[in-house]
Design an enzyme around this catalytic site. Structure first.
Site, PDB file in Angstrom:
ATOM      1  N   SER A 127      30.185  24.544  36.833  1.00  0.00           N
ATOM      2  CA  SER A 127      31.600  24.272  37.127  1.00  0.00           C
ATOM      3  C   SER A 127      31.731  22.814  37.522  1.00  0.00           C
ATOM      4  O   SER A 127      30.802  22.220  38.089  1.00  0.00           O
ATOM      5  CB  SER A 127      32.088  25.149  38.280  1.00  0.00           C
ATOM      6  OG  SER A 127      33.369  24.734  38.713  1.00  0.00           O
ATOM      7  N   TYR A 169      31.428  28.606  46.470  1.00  0.00           N
ATOM      8  CA  TYR A 169      31.292  28.643  45.004  1.00  0.00           C
ATOM      9  C   TYR A 169      30.761  27.297  44.495  1.00  0.00           C
ATOM     10  O   TYR A 169      29.840  27.259  43.666  1.00  0.00           O
ATOM     11  CB  TYR A 169      32.670  28.957  44.419  1.00  0.00           C
ATOM     12  CG  TYR A 169      32.800  28.894  42.921  1.00  0.00           C
ATOM     13  CD1 TYR A 169      32.513  30.001  42.126  1.00  0.00           C
ATOM     14  CD2 TYR A 169      33.264  27.743  42.283  1.00  0.00           C
ATOM     15  CE1 TYR A 169      32.673  29.955  40.748  1.00  0.00           C
ATOM     16  CE2 TYR A 169      33.427  27.687  40.915  1.00  0.00           C
ATOM     17  CZ  TYR A 169      33.132  28.801  40.152  1.00  0.00           C
ATOM     18  OH  TYR A 169      33.292  28.744  38.795  1.00  0.00           O
ATOM     19  N   LYS A 199      27.287  26.419  42.316  1.00  0.00           N
ATOM     20  CA  LYS A 199      27.273  25.780  40.990  1.00  0.00           C
ATOM     21  C   LYS A 199      26.484  24.464  41.021  1.00  0.00           C
ATOM     22  O   LYS A 199      25.862  24.084  40.025  1.00  0.00           O
ATOM     23  CB  LYS A 199      28.703  25.555  40.510  1.00  0.00           C
ATOM     24  CG  LYS A 199      29.490  26.850  40.258  1.00  0.00           C
ATOM     25  CD  LYS A 199      28.877  27.714  39.156  1.00  0.00           C
ATOM     26  CE  LYS A 199      29.808  28.862  38.749  1.00  0.00           C
ATOM     27  NZ  LYS A 199      29.263  29.689  37.663  1.00  0.00           N
TER      28      LYS A 199
HETATM   29  N1  LIG Z   1      37.860  30.026  34.654  1.00  0.00           N
HETATM   30  C1  LIG Z   1      37.569  28.861  35.213  1.00  0.00           C
HETATM   31  O1  LIG Z   1      38.457  28.065  35.573  1.00  0.00           O
HETATM   32  C2  LIG Z   1      36.124  28.468  35.394  1.00  0.00           C
HETATM   33  C3  LIG Z   1      35.856  27.133  35.742  1.00  0.00           C
HETATM   34  C4  LIG Z   1      34.539  26.744  35.910  1.00  0.00           C
HETATM   35  C5  LIG Z   1      33.517  27.654  35.742  1.00  0.00           C
HETATM   36  N2  LIG Z   1      33.817  28.957  35.417  1.00  0.00           N
HETATM   37  C6  LIG Z   1      32.683  29.881  35.268  1.00  0.00           C
HETATM   38  O2  LIG Z   1      32.770  30.491  34.009  1.00  0.00           O
HETATM   39  C7  LIG Z   1      32.091  31.757  34.046  1.00  0.00           C
HETATM   40  C8  LIG Z   1      32.978  32.823  33.439  1.00  0.00           C
HETATM   41  O3  LIG Z   1      34.141  32.930  34.223  1.00  0.00           O
HETATM   42  P1  LIG Z   1      35.559  33.401  33.659  1.00  0.00           P
HETATM   43  O4  LIG Z   1      36.552  32.414  34.138  1.00  0.00           O
HETATM   44  O5  LIG Z   1      35.466  33.726  32.229  1.00  0.00           O
HETATM   45  O6  LIG Z   1      35.760  34.716  34.562  1.00  0.00           O
HETATM   46  P2  LIG Z   1      36.256  36.194  34.237  1.00  0.00           P
HETATM   47  O7  LIG Z   1      37.286  36.181  33.178  1.00  0.00           O
HETATM   48  O8  LIG Z   1      36.589  36.778  35.563  1.00  0.00           O
HETATM   49  O9  LIG Z   1      34.926  36.874  33.656  1.00  0.00           O
HETATM   50  C9  LIG Z   1      33.792  37.022  34.484  1.00  0.00           C
HETATM   51  C10 LIG Z   1      32.737  37.791  33.733  1.00  0.00           C
HETATM   52  O10 LIG Z   1      31.580  37.902  34.568  1.00  0.00           O
HETATM   53  C11 LIG Z   1      31.267  39.273  34.743  1.00  0.00           C
HETATM   54  N3  LIG Z   1      30.787  39.470  36.103  1.00  0.00           N
HETATM   55  C12 LIG Z   1      31.363  39.120  37.241  1.00  0.00           C
HETATM   56  N4  LIG Z   1      30.593  39.453  38.291  1.00  0.00           N
HETATM   57  C13 LIG Z   1      29.495  40.031  37.783  1.00  0.00           C
HETATM   58  C14 LIG Z   1      28.327  40.604  38.345  1.00  0.00           C
HETATM   59  N5  LIG Z   1      28.156  40.657  39.678  1.00  0.00           N
HETATM   60  N6  LIG Z   1      27.375  41.116  37.520  1.00  0.00           N
HETATM   61  C15 LIG Z   1      27.577  41.096  36.194  1.00  0.00           C
HETATM   62  N7  LIG Z   1      28.670  40.571  35.583  1.00  0.00           N
HETATM   63  C16 LIG Z   1      29.622  40.051  36.393  1.00  0.00           C
HETATM   64  C17 LIG Z   1      32.521  40.044  34.429  1.00  0.00           C
HETATM   65  O11 LIG Z   1      32.164  41.302  33.860  1.00  0.00           O
HETATM   66  P3  LIG Z   1      32.544  42.743  34.456  1.00  0.00           P
HETATM   67  O12 LIG Z   1      33.632  42.582  35.480  1.00  0.00           O
HETATM   68  O13 LIG Z   1      32.985  43.514  33.242  1.00  0.00           O
HETATM   69  O14 LIG Z   1      31.257  43.215  35.027  1.00  0.00           O
HETATM   70  C18 LIG Z   1      33.161  39.168  33.362  1.00  0.00           C
HETATM   71  O15 LIG Z   1      32.655  39.473  32.070  1.00  0.00           O
HETATM   72  C19 LIG Z   1      31.744  31.998  35.529  1.00  0.00           C
HETATM   73  O16 LIG Z   1      30.406  31.644  35.751  1.00  0.00           O
HETATM   74  C20 LIG Z   1      32.667  31.031  36.254  1.00  0.00           C
HETATM   75  O17 LIG Z   1      32.153  30.666  37.490  1.00  0.00           O
HETATM   76  C21 LIG Z   1      35.088  29.378  35.237  1.00  0.00           C
END
Ligand SMILES: NC(=O)c1ccc[n+]([C@@H]2O[C@H](COP(=O)([O-])OP(=O)(O)OC[C@H]3O[C@@H](n4cnc5c(N)ncnc54)[C@H](OP(=O)(O)O)[C@@H]3O)[C@@H](O)[C@H]2O)c1
Length: 260
Positions: free
Chosen positions: A148, A161, A165
């Site tokens: 991130s 968080y 990261k």
């Molecule tokens: N969106 C942003 O702005 C952003 C920015 C920077 C980095 N990120 C990073 O991008 C990645 C994906 O995030 P996203 O925004 O796509 O979030 P999201 O839409 O909430 O998806 C999160 C995914 O992770 C899975 N997950 C969550 N906790 C888990 C656990 N304890 N064990 C196994 N699976 C788990 C969820 O699956 P289930 O709930 O089906 O298990 C889901 O598939 C993350 O690492 C996040 O930190 C996101």
């Protein structure tokens, strides 16, 4: 440049929605032999696999596995499944992430911090170990960690968080050194991308949140999926140990005021 993943098999943790689902879809569109996505919940896994198969027209090449992001046993089982089902495990995307806490580190709840660090930091270590011992150590491969922008610079909102990261970004460099030359390890560092995880940062104020990014929009999941696909491909074969910001220009320009 034609970025292809022909003859490659990938695992994408947290592939049931958001960025992980988009990565799985782009991998399949780029010719990957097979992709295994993980989710904690059977119903999410099934729905995601069906959606990814339909979106890409390749239902035979997608599998969903119920697995926890912080379980070495689940990781070993998933790597073995990928090898048995599709023949190899060439790409691991440590994408699953969580953010159960917000606020100053001085005030944050210990249980919430432990969960954040367990999933975001320990998880990628355990799954990388599984990939190394289950396939990549002997056969080569590549690992991409979803970090991130908050791991590159402190931010006002998500202290625990951001620390998780930052650790993931350093682990990317450390593993890249340890696993070279057979395995490349890189990371991406998105700013605010429109998903469920980030909804609290922009819902009700999307224009204001977008304006904090020099390119004046929030990220779409495809912005991250495209970069991850490049890093996973042989077109990136001389790149390891880097973290690529995907952030609408925040890090490169030194812009201030981001929410990430
Ligand atoms: N969106 C942003 O702005 C952003 C920015 C920077 C980095 N990120 C990073 O991008 C990645 C994906 O995030 P996203 O925004 O796509 O979030 P999201 O839409 O909430 O998806 C999160 C995914 O992770 C899975 N997950 C969550 N906790 C888990 C656990 N304890 N064990 C196994 N699976 C788990 C969820 O699956 P289930 O709930 O089906 O298990 C889901 O598939 C993350 O690492 C996040 O930190 C996101």
């Amino acid at each position: 440049m034609d970025v292809r993943l022909d003859d490659k098999v990938a695992i994408v943790t947290g592939g049931s929605r958001g960025i992980g689902q988009a990565i799985a879809e782009e991998f399949l569109r780029s010719g990957a032999t097979g992709v295994v996505v993980t989710s904690r919940r059977p119903e999410n896994a099934e729905v995601a696999a069906a959606a990814i198969g339909e979106a890409t027209g390749r239902p035979e090449a997608i599998e969903a596995v119920v697995a926890r992001a912080d379980s070495r046993d689940d990781a070993d089982r998933t790597v073995a499944f990928a090898v048995e089902r599709f023949g190899s495990c060439d790409i691991l995307v440590n994408n699953a992430g969580t953010n159960p806490s917000a606020g100053m580190l001085a005030d944050v709840d210990q249980a919430a911090v432990e969960k954040t660090w367990q999933v975001n930091q320990m998880g990628p270590l355990l799954w990388s170990q599984a990939a190394w011992h289950g396939w990549m150590g002997a056969n080569g491969g590549t690992i991409i960690n979803t970090a991130s922008l908050g791991g590159l610079r402190p931010g006002a909102v998500l202290g625990a968080y951001n620390v998780s990261k930052a650790a993931l970004i350093f682990m990317t460099r450390q593993m890249a050194l340890e696993m070279a030359p057979g395995v490349r390890v890189n990371a991406v560092a998105p700013a605010v991308v429109k998903t469920k995880l980030s909804a609290m940062l922009w819902t009700g104020n999307e224009a204001g949140a977008a304006a904090m990014h020099p390119l004046n929009r929030l990220g779409e999941v495809e912005d991250v999926a495209n970069a991850v696909t490049f890093l996973a491909s042989d077109k990136a074969s001389w790149i390891t140990g880097v973290t690529l910001p995907i952030d609408g220009g925040v890090d490169g320009t030194g812009a201030s005021g981001t929410l990430a």
